[in-house]
Enzyme design. Structure first.
Site, PDB file in Angstrom:
ATOM      1  N   SER A 124       0.836  -1.208   0.000  1.00 56.72           N
ATOM      2  CA  SER A 124       0.000   0.000   0.000  1.00 56.72           C
ATOM      3  C   SER A 124       0.867   1.252   0.000  1.00 56.72           C
ATOM      4  CB  SER A 124      -0.860  -0.006   1.269  1.00 56.72           C
ATOM      5  OG  SER A 124      -1.438   1.257   1.490  1.00 56.72           O
ATOM      6  N   TYR A 149      -1.909  -1.177  11.004  1.00 58.44           N
ATOM      7  CA  TYR A 149      -2.195  -1.779   9.695  1.00 58.44           C
ATOM      8  C   TYR A 149      -1.073  -1.446   8.708  1.00 58.44           C
ATOM      9  CZ  TYR A 149      -3.602  -1.273   4.857  1.00 58.44           C
ATOM     10  OH  TYR A 149      -3.585  -1.277   3.494  1.00 58.44           O
ATOM     11  N   LYS A 153       2.325  -3.594   6.642  1.00 61.53           N
ATOM     12  CA  LYS A 153       2.746  -3.573   5.225  1.00 61.53           C
ATOM     13  C   LYS A 153       4.244  -3.281   5.133  1.00 61.53           C
ATOM     14  CE  LYS A 153      -1.351  -4.268   3.342  1.00 61.53           C
ATOM     15  NZ  LYS A 153      -1.664  -5.598   2.774  1.00 61.53           N
TER      16      LYS A 153
HETATM   17  C1  UD1 Z   1      -7.154   4.937   3.656  1.00 59.81           C
HETATM   18  C2  UD1 Z   1      -6.141   4.670   4.723  1.00 59.81           C
HETATM   19  C3  UD1 Z   1      -4.940   4.021   4.090  1.00 59.81           C
HETATM   20  C4  UD1 Z   1      -5.345   2.758   3.369  1.00 59.81           C
HETATM   21  C5  UD1 Z   1      -6.403   3.109   2.327  1.00 59.81           C
HETATM   22  C6  UD1 Z   1      -6.897   1.895   1.583  1.00 59.81           C
HETATM   23  C7  UD1 Z   1      -6.518   6.310   6.510  1.00 59.81           C
HETATM   24  C8  UD1 Z   1      -5.992   7.526   7.183  1.00 59.81           C
HETATM   25  N1  UD1 Z   1      -5.818   5.895   5.440  1.00 59.81           N
HETATM   26  O1  UD1 Z   1      -6.571   5.846   2.710  1.00 59.81           O
HETATM   27  O2  UD1 Z   1      -3.952   3.730   5.042  1.00 59.81           O
HETATM   28  O3  UD1 Z   1      -4.237   2.167   2.737  1.00 59.81           O
HETATM   29  O4  UD1 Z   1      -7.496   3.745   2.975  1.00 59.81           O
HETATM   30  O5  UD1 Z   1      -7.968   1.296   2.160  1.00 59.81           O
HETATM   31  O6  UD1 Z   1      -7.511   5.746   6.909  1.00 59.81           O
HETATM   32  N2  UD1 Z   1     -13.252  10.874   3.231  1.00 59.81           N
HETATM   33  C9  UD1 Z   1     -14.305  11.695   3.551  1.00 59.81           C
HETATM   34  N3  UD1 Z   1     -15.433  11.125   4.068  1.00 59.81           N
HETATM   35  C10 UD1 Z   1     -15.552   9.777   4.271  1.00 59.81           C
HETATM   36  C11 UD1 Z   1     -14.470   8.939   3.923  1.00 59.81           C
HETATM   37  C12 UD1 Z   1     -13.317   9.514   3.418  1.00 59.81           C
HETATM   38  O7  UD1 Z   1     -14.233  12.913   3.384  1.00 59.81           O
HETATM   39  O8  UD1 Z   1     -16.616   9.336   4.766  1.00 59.81           O
HETATM   40  C13 UD1 Z   1     -12.028  11.455   2.643  1.00 59.81           C
HETATM   41  C14 UD1 Z   1     -10.782  11.247   3.493  1.00 59.81           C
HETATM   42  O9  UD1 Z   1     -10.626  12.268   4.406  1.00 59.81           O
HETATM   43  C15 UD1 Z   1      -9.701  11.222   2.414  1.00 59.81           C
HETATM   44  C16 UD1 Z   1     -10.398  10.717   1.167  1.00 59.81           C
HETATM   45  O10 UD1 Z   1     -11.799  10.837   1.413  1.00 59.81           O
HETATM   46  O11 UD1 Z   1      -9.281  12.521   2.181  1.00 59.81           O
HETATM   47  C17 UD1 Z   1     -10.098   9.271   0.865  1.00 59.81           C
HETATM   48  O12 UD1 Z   1     -10.308   8.523   2.060  1.00 59.81           O
HETATM   49  P1  UD1 Z   1     -10.186   6.940   2.089  1.00 59.81           P
HETATM   50  O13 UD1 Z   1     -11.023   6.360   1.017  1.00 59.81           O
HETATM   51  O14 UD1 Z   1     -10.428   6.488   3.496  1.00 59.81           O
HETATM   52  O15 UD1 Z   1      -8.663   6.666   1.655  1.00 59.81           O
HETATM   53  P2  UD1 Z   1      -7.285   7.168   2.311  1.00 59.81           P
HETATM   54  O16 UD1 Z   1      -7.509   7.990   3.497  1.00 59.81           O
HETATM   55  O17 UD1 Z   1      -6.476   7.779   1.225  1.00 59.81           O
END
Ligand code: UD1
Length: 340
Positions: A124, A149, A153
């Site tokens: 990842s 987690y 990795k």
């Molecule tokens: C997350 C994990 C990362 C993991 C990846 C794959 C965290 C901090 N990071 O990445 O370690 O490898 O998932 O599963 O959890 N967002 C919203 N509202 C929501 C959900 C997400 O605004 O309800 C935003 C988040 O703040 C982020 C973006 O959407 O900016 C993407 O979020 P997400 O899909 O969880 O991915 P990552 O945070 O990049």
């Protein structure tokens, strides 16, 4: 090749199983179904027109893993199986370290005993930690992660590197994924998180289908164009193709162990993703802006040039493809995979 896919019933694993079969490989799945449904398998069989043999057990069981390798002829392993919820890993670190590390050690030991020397690992972009310059490059050496987690990795990449150094011929591709989204174009398989989705795309999809009231955007005061976080979203079909490309390139890698970023090389904001999903659905979706989520970085994306140059792989699907395919899957399967 006859390929053992660990975690082959999961989101990325199931899409990769189909790509492997379409590329002419035979597949054997091992999955304990702790975070996936057995009904995935029937869909894989009907989509591929092929019987998919499945072994249902937890790879931390050394004896069962050994028996699997004793009974099946295996040429290569693609290792997805593992726990993957960032937040949960902070509250259950022992479970995460034990599950993810033990299953990998058990797999590596069985591979060594049975002379299997081709391995593709589901890593990842989380291994780049908080300080790597953007875009992330595989040359960055100070790997770390803020969650247990992510730390599994980092540790597994290291374990595989050490085992390869001590072995006679083990070849390992470490695939560092950015943000996998989307679904198979048939709408028959896709991401089916249990409970409240942690990740953006499944959350938006569940709002669109009426399972959640509204999206909460985690912060709009980041130093980005629209103030929301930017990520490198890539279509799971492109990602699955990346595994086939890596597998077929293992014997020709310039070093026995090689890391590859799998991403598009472009960042997309949370609000831009929401707008794209609205285009796919054909209506506006409710959202509110909430506080930042702990641990989120403002913006990161991949430098995918190594995978482009060495694997001949490139992500080709657009953000609109990702949203259209996710919506086809979610609208046809509002509650995800059936229990039986
Ligand atoms: C997350 C994990 C990362 C993991 C990846 C794959 C965290 C901090 N990071 O990445 O370690 O490898 O998932 O599963 O959890 N967002 C919203 N509202 C929501 C959900 C997400 O605004 O309800 C935003 C988040 O703040 C982020 C973006 O959407 O900016 C993407 O979020 P997400 O899909 O969880 O991915 P990552 O945070 O990049």
């Amino acid at each position: 090749m006859r390929v053992l896919v660990s975690g082959g019933a999961g989101y990325i694993g199931s899409h990769t199983v189909l790509k492997l079969i379409a590329s002419g490989h035979d597949v054997v799945v091992v999955d304990d179904f702790s975070n996936s449904k057995p009904t995935v398998v029937g869909r894989l069989e009907s989509l591929s027109g092929t019987h998919v043999p499945v072994h249902s057990f937890d790879l931390t069981d050394v004896d069962k893993t050994e028996r699997l390798f004793a009974h099946e002829q295996i040429d290569a392993v693609v290792h997805f199986a593992g726990l993957k919820a960032v937040g949960e890993s902070v509250t259950k670190p022992i479970e995460y370290y034990r599950n993810n590390i033990d299953s990998t050690l058990s797999l590596l030991a069985a591979m060594q005993r049975h002379g299997v020397h081709r391995l593709v690992f589901s890593s990842s972009a989380t291994v780049y930690g908080e300080n790597a310059p953007v875009p992330y490059s595989e040359d960055y050496e100070h790997l770390s992660s803020s969650s247990p987690y992510g730390q599994t990795k980092v540790m597994i990449e290291r374990i595989m590197t050490d085992v390869a150094a001590a072995s006679d011929g083990l070849r390992v591709a470490l695939l560092r994924y950015f943000n996998p989204v989307g679904a198979h174009p048939s709408g028959q398989i896709g991401e089916d998180p249990q409970g409240i989705p942690n990740n953006l795309m499944p959350f938006i999809a569940q709002v669109a289908v009426g399972r959640r009231e509204k999206l909460t955007v985690f912060g709009d005061d980041y130093p980005t164009a629209d103030g929301t976080c930017e990520r490198d979203y890539l279509h799971v079909e492109d990602l699955a193709a990346g595994h086939v490309a890596a597998l077929e390139h293992l014997d020709d890698m310039v070093t026995p162990v090689r890391a590859f970023n799998l991403g598009t090389g472009t960042g997309t904001s949370v609000l831009a993703m929401l707008k794209a999903f609205e285009r796919a659905v054909g209506r506006e979706l409710p959202y509110e802006v909430g506080p930042r989520r702990a641990g989120d970085l403002a913006a990161f994306w991949a430098d995918p040039s190594r995978a482009n140059d060495e694997l001949g792989w490139r992500a080709v699907k657009t953000i609109d493809d990702m949203c259209a395919d996710t919506w086809r899957w979610q609208s046809a399967n509002p509650q995800g995979f059936p229990d039986a």
